[in-house]
Enzyme design. Structure first.
Site, PDB file in Angstrom:
ATOM      1  N   LYS A  13       0.831  -1.219   0.000  1.00 50.97           N
ATOM      2  CA  LYS A  13       0.000   0.000   0.000  1.00 50.97           C
ATOM      3  C   LYS A  13       0.860   1.262   0.000  1.00 50.97           C
ATOM      4  O   LYS A  13       0.642   2.189  -0.772  1.00 50.97           O
ATOM      5  CB  LYS A  13      -0.944   0.012   1.226  1.00 50.97           C
ATOM      6  CG  LYS A  13      -1.851  -1.202   1.312  1.00 50.97           C
ATOM      7  CD  LYS A  13      -2.777  -1.149   2.512  1.00 50.97           C
ATOM      8  CE  LYS A  13      -2.089  -1.252   3.854  1.00 50.97           C
ATOM      9  NZ  LYS A  13      -1.464  -2.556   4.144  1.00 50.97           N
ATOM     10  N   ARG A  88      -9.988   0.544   8.283  1.00 49.62           N
ATOM     11  CA  ARG A  88      -9.652  -0.871   8.371  1.00 49.62           C
ATOM     12  C   ARG A  88     -10.555  -1.620   9.352  1.00 49.62           C
ATOM     13  O   ARG A  88     -10.231  -2.745   9.749  1.00 49.62           O
ATOM     14  CB  ARG A  88      -8.163  -1.113   8.606  1.00 49.62           C
ATOM     15  CG  ARG A  88      -7.521  -0.561   9.783  1.00 49.62           C
ATOM     16  CD  ARG A  88      -6.045  -1.005   9.831  1.00 49.62           C
ATOM     17  NE  ARG A  88      -5.172  -0.048   9.194  1.00 49.62           N
ATOM     18  CZ  ARG A  88      -3.893  -0.283   8.938  1.00 49.62           C
ATOM     19  NH1 ARG A  88      -3.346  -1.426   9.237  1.00 49.62           N
ATOM     20  NH2 ARG A  88      -3.148   0.634   8.376  1.00 49.62           N
ATOM     21  N   ARG A 127      11.902  -5.418   5.076  1.00 51.47           N
ATOM     22  CA  ARG A 127      11.600  -3.995   4.849  1.00 51.47           C
ATOM     23  C   ARG A 127      12.507  -3.087   5.692  1.00 51.47           C
ATOM     24  O   ARG A 127      12.821  -3.372   6.841  1.00 51.47           O
ATOM     25  CB  ARG A 127      10.143  -3.697   5.206  1.00 51.47           C
ATOM     26  CG  ARG A 127       9.834  -2.202   5.105  1.00 51.47           C
ATOM     27  CD  ARG A 127       8.378  -1.907   5.111  1.00 51.47           C
ATOM     28  NE  ARG A 127       7.705  -2.356   6.320  1.00 51.47           N
ATOM     29  CZ  ARG A 127       6.395  -2.251   6.495  1.00 51.47           C
ATOM     30  NH1 ARG A 127       5.634  -1.716   5.562  1.00 51.47           N
ATOM     31  NH2 ARG A 127       5.840  -2.685   7.614  1.00 51.47           N
ATOM     32  N   ARG A 160      11.036  -1.386  11.326  1.00 47.40           N
ATOM     33  CA  ARG A 160       9.924  -1.037  12.215  1.00 47.40           C
ATOM     34  C   ARG A 160       9.750  -2.104  13.294  1.00 47.40           C
ATOM     35  O   ARG A 160       9.901  -3.289  13.008  1.00 47.40           O
ATOM     36  CB  ARG A 160       8.624  -0.907  11.400  1.00 47.40           C
ATOM     37  CG  ARG A 160       8.479   0.436  10.739  1.00 47.40           C
ATOM     38  CD  ARG A 160       7.362   0.518   9.730  1.00 47.40           C
ATOM     39  NE  ARG A 160       6.107  -0.137  10.069  1.00 47.40           N
ATOM     40  CZ  ARG A 160       5.013  -0.079   9.313  1.00 47.40           C
ATOM     41  NH1 ARG A 160       5.027   0.619   8.180  1.00 47.40           N
ATOM     42  NH2 ARG A 160       3.915  -0.708   9.666  1.00 47.40           N
TER      43      ARG A 160
HETATM   44  P1  AP5 Z   1       4.825  -1.546   1.900  1.00 46.46           P
HETATM   45  O1  AP5 Z   1       4.495  -0.714   0.706  1.00 46.46           O
HETATM   46  O2  AP5 Z   1       5.535  -0.910   3.047  1.00 46.46           O
HETATM   47  O3  AP5 Z   1       3.510  -2.339   2.402  1.00 46.46           O
HETATM   48  P2  AP5 Z   1       2.234  -1.784   3.178  1.00 46.46           P
HETATM   49  O4  AP5 Z   1       1.053  -2.513   2.635  1.00 46.46           O
HETATM   50  O5  AP5 Z   1       2.205  -0.288   3.156  1.00 46.46           O
HETATM   51  O6  AP5 Z   1       2.596  -2.354   4.604  1.00 46.46           O
HETATM   52  P3  AP5 Z   1       2.429  -1.738   6.062  1.00 46.46           P
HETATM   53  O7  AP5 Z   1       3.161  -2.695   6.983  1.00 46.46           O
HETATM   54  O8  AP5 Z   1       2.885  -0.312   6.124  1.00 46.46           O
HETATM   55  O9  AP5 Z   1       0.933  -1.853   6.287  1.00 46.46           O
HETATM   56  P4  AP5 Z   1       0.244  -1.907   7.650  1.00 46.46           P
HETATM   57  O10 AP5 Z   1      -1.165  -1.788   7.236  1.00 46.46           O
HETATM   58  O11 AP5 Z   1       0.608  -3.093   8.464  1.00 46.46           O
HETATM   59  O12 AP5 Z   1       0.927  -0.717   8.459  1.00 46.46           O
HETATM   60  P5  AP5 Z   1       0.531   0.807   8.673  1.00 46.46           P
HETATM   61  O13 AP5 Z   1       1.777   1.607   8.668  1.00 46.46           O
HETATM   62  O14 AP5 Z   1      -0.573   1.204   7.758  1.00 46.46           O
HETATM   63  O15 AP5 Z   1       5.657  -2.795   1.341  1.00 46.46           O
HETATM   64  C1  AP5 Z   1       6.180  -3.779   2.233  1.00 46.46           C
HETATM   65  C2  AP5 Z   1       7.535  -4.259   1.691  1.00 46.46           C
HETATM   66  O16 AP5 Z   1       7.322  -4.935   0.442  1.00 46.46           O
HETATM   67  C3  AP5 Z   1       8.528  -3.115   1.386  1.00 46.46           C
HETATM   68  O17 AP5 Z   1       9.808  -3.533   1.746  1.00 46.46           O
HETATM   69  C4  AP5 Z   1       8.414  -2.908  -0.150  1.00 46.46           C
HETATM   70  O18 AP5 Z   1       9.633  -2.433  -0.716  1.00 46.46           O
HETATM   71  C5  AP5 Z   1       8.048  -4.312  -0.633  1.00 46.46           C
HETATM   72  N1  AP5 Z   1       7.163  -4.322  -1.785  1.00 46.46           N
HETATM   73  C6  AP5 Z   1       6.008  -3.597  -1.936  1.00 46.46           C
HETATM   74  N2  AP5 Z   1       5.404  -3.883  -3.100  1.00 46.46           N
HETATM   75  C7  AP5 Z   1       6.194  -4.847  -3.697  1.00 46.46           C
HETATM   76  C8  AP5 Z   1       6.086  -5.603  -4.906  1.00 46.46           C
HETATM   77  N3  AP5 Z   1       5.038  -5.454  -5.755  1.00 46.46           N
HETATM   78  N4  AP5 Z   1       7.049  -6.499  -5.185  1.00 46.46           N
HETATM   79  C9  AP5 Z   1       8.083  -6.696  -4.346  1.00 46.46           C
HETATM   80  N5  AP5 Z   1       8.247  -6.015  -3.181  1.00 46.46           N
HETATM   81  C10 AP5 Z   1       7.307  -5.119  -2.862  1.00 46.46           C
HETATM   82  O19 AP5 Z   1      -0.075   0.764  10.114  1.00 46.46           O
HETATM   83  C11 AP5 Z   1       0.762   0.494  11.239  1.00 46.46           C
HETATM   84  C12 AP5 Z   1      -0.069   0.410  12.497  1.00 46.46           C
HETATM   85  O20 AP5 Z   1      -0.780   1.662  12.713  1.00 46.46           O
HETATM   86  C13 AP5 Z   1      -1.185  -0.651  12.537  1.00 46.46           C
HETATM   87  O21 AP5 Z   1      -0.689  -1.920  12.850  1.00 46.46           O
HETATM   88  C14 AP5 Z   1      -2.083  -0.062  13.623  1.00 46.46           C
HETATM   89  O22 AP5 Z   1      -1.540  -0.252  14.909  1.00 46.46           O
HETATM   90  C15 AP5 Z   1      -2.050   1.434  13.329  1.00 46.46           C
HETATM   91  N6  AP5 Z   1      -3.099   1.843  12.383  1.00 46.46           N
HETATM   92  C16 AP5 Z   1      -2.915   2.343  11.133  1.00 46.46           C
HETATM   93  N7  AP5 Z   1      -4.101   2.589  10.549  1.00 46.46           N
HETATM   94  C17 AP5 Z   1      -5.051   2.246  11.454  1.00 46.46           C
HETATM   95  C18 AP5 Z   1      -6.473   2.231  11.438  1.00 46.46           C
HETATM   96  N8  AP5 Z   1      -7.152   2.643  10.355  1.00 46.46           N
HETATM   97  N9  AP5 Z   1      -7.129   1.799  12.535  1.00 46.46           N
HETATM   98  C19 AP5 Z   1      -6.462   1.387  13.624  1.00 46.46           C
HETATM   99  N10 AP5 Z   1      -5.123   1.348  13.707  1.00 46.46           N
HETATM  100  C20 AP5 Z   1      -4.420   1.761  12.636  1.00 46.46           C
END
Ligand code: AP5
Length: 213
Positions: A13, A88, A127, A160
């Site tokens: 994402k 989410r 990552r 992270r």
């Molecule tokens: P990346 O692009 O970083 O993946 P992502 O889907 O953004 O993963 P996140 O871990 O950031 O998602 P998340 O939902 O767990 O965390 P968030 O920060 O939103 O890609 C991952 C890796 O793969 C990278 O190394 C990249 O280079 C590689 N890659 C990507 N695409 C590729 C491809 N096509 N081919 C090969 N490699 C590839 O949230 C963190 C925390 O915040 C949550 O756990 C929660 O505690 C809180 N939070 C956030 N939003 C909410 C909400 N709405 N409600 C409640 N709590 C929330």
């Protein structure tokens, strides 16, 4: 047009949002990044959110919804926005739909990144994220030019805390229980991209061709 990116932790994402921002000049809101900034700045919101982020659990709905509404209103982000990681839960989705209707806006499309768990686990273990600008790297598939350092600002790259193996397992479980019901909620708004283990460029082309953006 407003787009939501939906998919497992590590599905790409954030990476895809970086492209949409650069190539399509869209605005970007990542709730994960907003929480992390608040944690770094030691705000009250950051202190409330910290224990949830570090353990891989979701921040309570009311805290998250208030933060998002506030952010969108302050920046007037009612159009051309990428929603990355919000909503989410079904409760958040309903709150967002109501809020957007009140403000003559709507969520147009939901891009569902359909990917296998084994692939995301492997990605998350590799990552790296810039400690300053949050740019995303991968030790295997998207290494920085110089090891351990961000290509854009020269700052240190970090792993992270929620990418530790035990926290990855919790995040996948929480996603299954609380986020997968959104597929039914959004139903006809969903654009499904089954990416298998496609590389980043193939994935982006599929979405741009499919949505004609
Ligand atoms: P990346 O692009 O970083 O993946 P992502 O889907 O953004 O993963 P996140 O871990 O950031 O998602 P998340 O939902 O767990 O965390 P968030 O920060 O939103 O890609 C991952 C890796 O793969 C990278 O190394 C990249 O280079 C590689 N890659 C990507 N695409 C590729 C491809 N096509 N081919 C090969 N490699 C590839 O949230 C963190 C925390 O915040 C949550 O756990 C929660 O505690 C809180 N939070 C956030 N939003 C909410 C909400 N709405 N409600 C409640 N709590 C929330």
């Amino acid at each position: 047009m407003n787009l939501l990116l939906l998919g497992l932790p590590g599905s790409g994402k954030g990476t895809f949002s970086e492209h949409l921002e650069k190539e399509k000049k869209m605005l970007h809101m990542s709730t994960g990044d907003l929480f992390r900034k608040n944690i770094d700045n030691k705000t009250k919101l950051g202190l409330d959110a910290k224990k949830y982020l570090e353990s891989g659990k979701y921040v309570p709905d009311h805290i998250t919804i208030d933060m998002v509404k506030d952010y969108i209103k302050k920046n007037n982000y009612f159009d051309n926005l990428i929603y990355d990681g919000f909503p989410r839960t079904v409760f958040q989705a309903q709150a967002l739909d109501d809020f957007l209707i009140e403000n003559n806006s709507k969520l147009d499309k939901v891009i569902y990144i359909d990917i296998q768990e084994e692939i995301v686990v492997n990605r998350l273990k590799n990552r790296l994220v810039c400690s300053k600008c949050q740019s995303i790297y991968n030790k295997k598939t998207k290494a920085p030019l110089k090891e351990g350092v961000c290509d854009f600002d020269g700052e240190k790259l970090l792993t992270r805390k929620d990418d530790l193996p035990e926290n990855i397992a919790i995040r996948l479980q929480v996603y299954k229980e609380q986020t997968s019901p959104l597929l039914d909620y959004y139903n006809e708004r969903i654009f499904n991209v089954n990416i298998g283990d496609h590389n980043i460029e193939e994935f982006i082309k599929t979405v741009y061709d499919g949505l004609k953006i």
